[in-house]
Scaffold this motif. Structure first.
Motif, PDB file in Angstrom:
ATOM      1  N   ARG A   1       0.844  -1.194   0.000  1.00 51.20           N
ATOM      2  CA  ARG A   1       0.000   0.000   0.000  1.00 51.20           C
ATOM      3  C   ARG A   1       0.887   1.256   0.000  1.00 51.20           C
ATOM      4  NH1 ARG A   1       0.714  -1.460   5.232  1.00 51.20           N
ATOM      5  NH2 ARG A   1       0.897   0.218   6.787  1.00 51.20           N
ATOM      6  N   ASP A   2       0.300   2.356  -0.430  1.00 53.65           N
ATOM      7  CA  ASP A   2       1.005   3.640  -0.465  1.00 53.65           C
ATOM      8  C   ASP A   2       1.146   4.153   0.959  1.00 53.65           C
ATOM      9  OD1 ASP A   2       2.224   5.941  -1.202  1.00 53.65           O
ATOM     10  OD2 ASP A   2       0.493   6.835  -2.223  1.00 53.65           O
ATOM     11  N   ARG A   3       2.386   4.267   1.414  1.00 54.92           N
ATOM     12  CA  ARG A   3       2.642   4.647   2.809  1.00 54.92           C
ATOM     13  C   ARG A   3       2.957   6.132   2.969  1.00 54.92           C
ATOM     14  NH1 ARG A   3       6.452  -0.363   4.983  1.00 54.92           N
ATOM     15  NH2 ARG A   3       5.002  -2.057   4.420  1.00 54.92           N
ATOM     16  N   LYS A   4       2.709   6.922   1.936  1.00 55.07           N
ATOM     17  CA  LYS A   4       2.961   8.350   2.078  1.00 55.07           C
ATOM     18  C   LYS A   4       1.985   8.951   3.086  1.00 55.07           C
ATOM     19  CE  LYS A   4       4.628   8.973  -2.653  1.00 55.07           C
ATOM     20  NZ  LYS A   4       4.399   9.690  -3.929  1.00 55.07           N
ATOM     21  N   PRO A   5       2.480   9.833   3.912  1.00 57.55           N
ATOM     22  CA  PRO A   5       1.564  10.442   4.886  1.00 57.55           C
ATOM     23  C   PRO A   5       0.524  11.291   4.182  1.00 57.55           C
ATOM     24  CG  PRO A   5       3.695  11.564   4.891  1.00 57.55           C
ATOM     25  CD  PRO A   5       3.855  10.337   4.046  1.00 57.55           C
ATOM     26  N   ALA A   6      -0.663  11.191   4.604  1.00 61.82           N
ATOM     27  CA  ALA A   6      -1.753  11.952   3.996  1.00 61.82           C
ATOM     28  C   ALA A   6      -1.565  13.437   4.240  1.00 61.82           C
ATOM     29  CB  ALA A   6      -3.099  11.499   4.584  1.00 61.82           C
ATOM     30  N   ALA A   7      -1.775  14.202   3.176  1.00 57.91           N
ATOM     31  CA  ALA A   7      -1.624  15.649   3.292  1.00 57.91           C
ATOM     32  C   ALA A   7      -2.743  16.212   4.162  1.00 57.91           C
ATOM     33  CB  ALA A   7      -1.683  16.295   1.910  1.00 57.91           C
ATOM     34  N   PRO A   8      -2.431  17.181   4.977  1.00 63.77           N
ATOM     35  CA  PRO A   8      -3.486  17.759   5.823  1.00 63.77           C
ATOM     36  C   PRO A   8      -4.552  18.437   4.968  1.00 63.77           C
ATOM     37  CG  PRO A   8      -1.468  19.076   5.910  1.00 63.77           C
ATOM     38  CD  PRO A   8      -1.126  17.824   5.189  1.00 63.77           C
ATOM     39  N   GLU A   9      -5.784  18.262   5.352  1.00 64.16           N
ATOM     40  CA  GLU A   9      -6.890  18.809   4.586  1.00 64.16           C
ATOM     41  C   GLU A   9      -6.975  20.324   4.687  1.00 64.16           C
ATOM     42  OE1 GLU A   9     -10.422  16.895   5.829  1.00 64.16           O
ATOM     43  OE2 GLU A   9      -9.830  14.899   5.136  1.00 64.16           O
ATOM     44  N   GLY A  10      -6.540  20.887   5.740  1.00 63.03           N
ATOM     45  CA  GLY A  10      -6.601  22.324   5.923  1.00 63.03           C
ATOM     46  C   GLY A  10      -5.275  22.881   6.395  1.00 63.03           C
ATOM     47  N   PRO A  11      -5.183  24.177   6.566  1.00 65.11           N
ATOM     48  CA  PRO A  11      -3.935  24.778   7.032  1.00 65.11           C
ATOM     49  C   PRO A  11      -3.643  24.414   8.484  1.00 65.11           C
ATOM     50  CG  PRO A  11      -5.681  26.418   6.925  1.00 65.11           C
ATOM     51  CD  PRO A  11      -6.238  25.169   6.326  1.00 65.11           C
ATOM     52  N   ASP A  12      -2.342  24.420   8.821  1.00 68.34           N
ATOM     53  CA  ASP A  12      -1.963  24.140  10.198  1.00 68.34           C
ATOM     54  C   ASP A  12      -2.133  25.396  11.041  1.00 68.34           C
ATOM     55  OD1 ASP A  12       0.122  25.732   9.372  1.00 68.34           O
ATOM     56  OD2 ASP A  12       1.581  24.099   9.262  1.00 68.34           O
ATOM     57  N   GLU A  13      -1.668  25.325  12.275  1.00 70.32           N
ATOM     58  CA  GLU A  13      -1.911  26.424  13.203  1.00 70.32           C
ATOM     59  C   GLU A  13      -1.190  27.695  12.782  1.00 70.32           C
ATOM     60  OE1 GLU A  13      -3.842  28.281  16.132  1.00 70.32           O
ATOM     61  OE2 GLU A  13      -4.130  26.205  15.501  1.00 70.32           O
TER      62      GLU A  13
ATOM     63  N   GLY B   1       5.907  28.022   4.687  1.00 74.30           N
ATOM     64  CA  GLY B   1       4.714  28.373   5.454  1.00 74.30           C
ATOM     65  C   GLY B   1       4.146  29.735   5.126  1.00 74.30           C
ATOM     66  N   ARG B   2       4.707  30.414   4.117  1.00 72.48           N
ATOM     67  CA  ARG B   2       4.190  31.720   3.735  1.00 72.48           C
ATOM     68  C   ARG B   2       3.179  31.574   2.597  1.00 72.48           C
ATOM     69  NH1 ARG B   2       9.089  35.873   2.977  1.00 72.48           N
ATOM     70  NH2 ARG B   2       9.711  34.309   1.430  1.00 72.48           N
ATOM     71  N   VAL B   3       2.335  32.563   2.449  1.00 73.92           N
ATOM     72  CA  VAL B   3       1.285  32.532   1.437  1.00 73.92           C
ATOM     73  C   VAL B   3       1.927  32.645   0.057  1.00 73.92           C
ATOM     74  CG1 VAL B   3      -0.748  33.699   0.532  1.00 73.92           C
ATOM     75  CG2 VAL B   3      -0.411  33.511   2.998  1.00 73.92           C
ATOM     76  N   SER B   4       1.584  31.712  -0.836  1.00 74.91           N
ATOM     77  CA  SER B   4       2.061  31.767  -2.216  1.00 74.91           C
ATOM     78  C   SER B   4       0.949  32.134  -3.198  1.00 74.91           C
ATOM     79  CB  SER B   4       2.659  30.413  -2.619  1.00 74.91           C
ATOM     80  OG  SER B   4       1.677  29.385  -2.534  1.00 74.91           O
ATOM     81  N   SER B   5      -0.301  31.918  -2.840  1.00 73.56           N
ATOM     82  CA  SER B   5      -1.433  32.293  -3.683  1.00 73.56           C
ATOM     83  C   SER B   5      -2.637  32.534  -2.778  1.00 73.56           C
ATOM     84  CB  SER B   5      -1.739  31.210  -4.719  1.00 73.56           C
ATOM     85  OG  SER B   5      -2.867  31.560  -5.493  1.00 73.56           O
ATOM     86  N   LEU B   6      -3.397  33.577  -3.081  1.00 76.88           N
ATOM     87  CA  LEU B   6      -4.527  33.944  -2.226  1.00 76.88           C
ATOM     88  C   LEU B   6      -5.592  34.634  -3.077  1.00 76.88           C
ATOM     89  CD1 LEU B   6      -5.625  34.151   0.703  1.00 76.88           C
ATOM     90  CD2 LEU B   6      -4.567  36.410   0.823  1.00 76.88           C
ATOM     91  N   LEU B   7      -6.837  34.217  -2.880  1.00 74.90           N
ATOM     92  CA  LEU B   7      -7.996  34.847  -3.502  1.00 74.90           C
ATOM     93  C   LEU B   7      -8.743  35.642  -2.443  1.00 74.90           C
ATOM     94  CD1 LEU B   7      -9.889  35.308  -5.906  1.00 74.90           C
ATOM     95  CD2 LEU B   7     -11.074  33.192  -5.272  1.00 74.90           C
ATOM     96  N   VAL B   8      -8.812  36.953  -2.639  1.00 72.44           N
ATOM     97  CA  VAL B   8      -9.414  37.868  -1.667  1.00 72.44           C
ATOM     98  C   VAL B   8     -10.717  38.399  -2.246  1.00 72.44           C
ATOM     99  CG1 VAL B   8      -9.094  39.963  -0.307  1.00 72.44           C
ATOM    100  CG2 VAL B   8      -7.126  38.500  -0.825  1.00 72.44           C
TER     101      VAL B   8
END
Length: 546
Positions: free
Chosen positions: A112-124, A170-177
């Motif tokens: 099975r693919d043992r890569k850690p699942a990417a977090p669904e949302g941003p961290d703290e 951890g810095r913003v690279s793309s943002l829709l405002v």
């Protein structure tokens, strides 16, 4: 008798070739899409088999490691135990089938693919950045009489920032405002405040691109990747009358050029400046600070211009930046002194008038323009304001005053003028230079006000303070403002130049022509014995530097 209509002119071969190219390109894109779809479908169908095969390989590797780690005196007992298990499984009803099912299940689990699942949302930390941006925008996007404000202190930022991305730091690279409809997004000052705020809060030292959608009340902020700085001078695939000023972002142009970088070949989007009789921006003005790459840009333009025309170079800095071009084929003069600069500019003005008269007479007679007027003439001036002060002190004519004829009538005479100057001498530029140089380039660090004063429009990106040499902005006439990176074209005689860049410039230099006075006596005698017809070009001789 009714007159029969003339047959229509058949389409030219170039149009057929263009249609064939478009058809071949469409077929290639369609076949590539089909191949990609077939590959994705095959990978989906064969995914269980791939997983089981990977698991069997991992189980075999684990068995080999276990066998290698077992002491030699205990390997016999281990073999006896394995053989006993195999015998028991073979004698038990349905034993082999159960063993195969168990082995397949174990292989599927191990493969099975043992890569850690990417977090669904941003961290703290990312959430904190988004909250900080939201709170910083509240004073600009909030009104006291708004019944349902989108921005409030302590409000939900999810509605204001529906899309966002972060880079590895951890810095913003793309943002829709999203912002309320009553925000004055049509005013330059209001937009500049928002752009400055987002640049400050998202992280300094990066270039941001702001795309305002006034109809949808949305602002897309994107961090631009740095332009490549490792592209050396080389022969560019361009047509006569096209000059490559540098390279820009892929999203700003639909054209790419094949470039060679060592043994690697890649396609890079260029900023192409078109000159000649049908050009709308026949002359160029380059501004920058010392060390920003203005001389490198002029050398790059000179090397490209020498493929099809003649070049006259006037250097006000007297630093020998163009000594490598002295005596080369097509280089009419390289002047560093006041007397030589005045003589060169007088000759350029006279040559422009001569070409205009010759073209006018040919047109009146119904003949094509003479051949000596078709060859492009380039006049390159690096820091001409230095001669302005010298001419005023010596009570002589300013070389800039002699540029009025080439600048005003240069397009009709196939004469192109390129002027490079520094910021501290910008006020000393003459009015003809300011009025007739519609193509503009700014290199090096510059403020938004300086960029707008030279380019005529603010760039859609945020300028940064620390940029590499040759990095800047370009605008051709009334077109958009492009980010620009000039190809590395250093002085090959400079000791600080790398061997690769030095050799790249030397390979592009034309052959050096030997003057008649410096020819050996044996060659002159041989020429007298066997005379050969020598074509006489329509060029004037420029006085030497005093």
């Amino acid at each position: 008798m009714a007159r029969r209509p003339l047959p229509r002119i058949l389409s030219t071969g170039s149009a057929q070739i263009a249609r064939s190219r478009d058809l071949a390109r469409a077929q290639f894109a369609r076949s590539r899409e089909l191949a990609r779809t077939a590959g994705d479908s095959a990978s989906d169908v064969l995914h269980p088999l791939i997983t089981i095969t990977r698991g069997l390989r991992r189980l075999a590797a684990a068995g080999r490691r276990r066998w290698a780690g077992t002491p030699k005196d205990k390997r016999g007992a281990l073999l006896f135990m394995v053989a006993s298990v195999i015998l028991v499984v073979a004698l038990v009803p349905y034993g082999p089938l159960l063993a195969v099912i168990t082995l397949m299940a174990a292989a599927a689990w191990q493969g099975r693919d043992r890569k850690p699942a990417a977090p669904e949302g941003p961290d703290e930390s990312q959430l904190e950045r988004l909250r900080s941006l939201y709170e910083a925008l509240v004073p600009y996007f909030c009104a006291a009489d708004d019944p349902a404000p989108l921005y409030t202190h302590g409000g939900a930022w999810q509605k204001a920032f529906p899309e966002y991305e972060f880079d590895g730091t951890g810095r913003v690279s793309s943002l829709l405002v999203r912002y309320p409809a009553y925000f004055t997004d049509g005013e330059a000052q209001a937009r500049a405040r928002i752009e400055h705020l987002l640049t400050t809060k998202s992280g300094r030292g990066r270039e941001y691109h702001f795309d305002w959608d006034e109809e949808g009340n949305e602002l897309t902020v994107t961090v631009l990747a740095p332009l490549p700085t490792d592209i050396a001078a080389q022969r560019f695939v361009t047509a006569p009358g096209e000059t490559v000023l540098g390279f820009t972002d892929p999203s700003r142009t639909q054209r790419t050029l094949p470039l060679t970088h060592g043994e690697e070949q890649r396609d890079v989007p260029p900023v192409v400046w078109r000159t000649g009789i049908r050009s709308t921006e026949p002359h160029l003005l380059v501004m920058g600070q010392p060390g920003s790459g203005t001389s490198s840009l002029l050398r790059s333009i000179a090397l490209q211009a020498l493929q099809y025309g003649d070049v006259v170079i006037v250097e006000g800095g007297s630093t020998g930046e163009y000594a490598c071009l002295t005596g080369r084929d097509g280089v009419l003069a390289v002047e560093c002194g006041l007397a030589g600069a005045i003589a060169s500019m007088e000759w350029a003005a006279t040559e422009t008038e001569r070409r205009l008269i010759a073209v006018n007479r040919a047109r009146q007679a119904g003949n094509p323009p003479p051949d000596d007027t078709k060859r492009p003439l380039w006049v390159l001036l690096d820091r001409p304001t230095v001669f302005t002060h010298l001419a005023a002190a010596d009570d002589r004519k300013d070389p800039q005053s002699l540029l009025q004829v080439p600048l005003r009538h240069g397009r009709a005479a196939n004469v192109t003028v390129v002027v490079a100057e520094q910021w501290d001498a910008m006020d000393a530029l003459s009015d003809p230079v300011r009025q007739h140089t519609r193509a503009r380039v700014v290199l090096g660090p510059a403020t938004a006000r300086q960029l707008e004063s030279v380019l005529g429009a603010p760039p859609h990106t945020t300028p940064v303070a620390d940029v590499p040499p040759g990095r800047g902005y370009a605008r051709l006439g009334v077109g958009p403002v492009h980010r620009l990176q000039v190809p590395a074209t250093p002085d090959p005689y400079d000791d600080a130049t790398s061997d690769a860049h030095r050799q790249a410039v030397l390979d592009l230099l034309p052959e050096r022509t030997t003057p008649v006075e410096a020819a050996p006596l044996t060659d002159l005698e041989k020429a007298e014995q066997e005379p050969e017809p020598v074509p006489v070009p329509a060029k004037a001789v420029v006085a030497e530097t005093s």
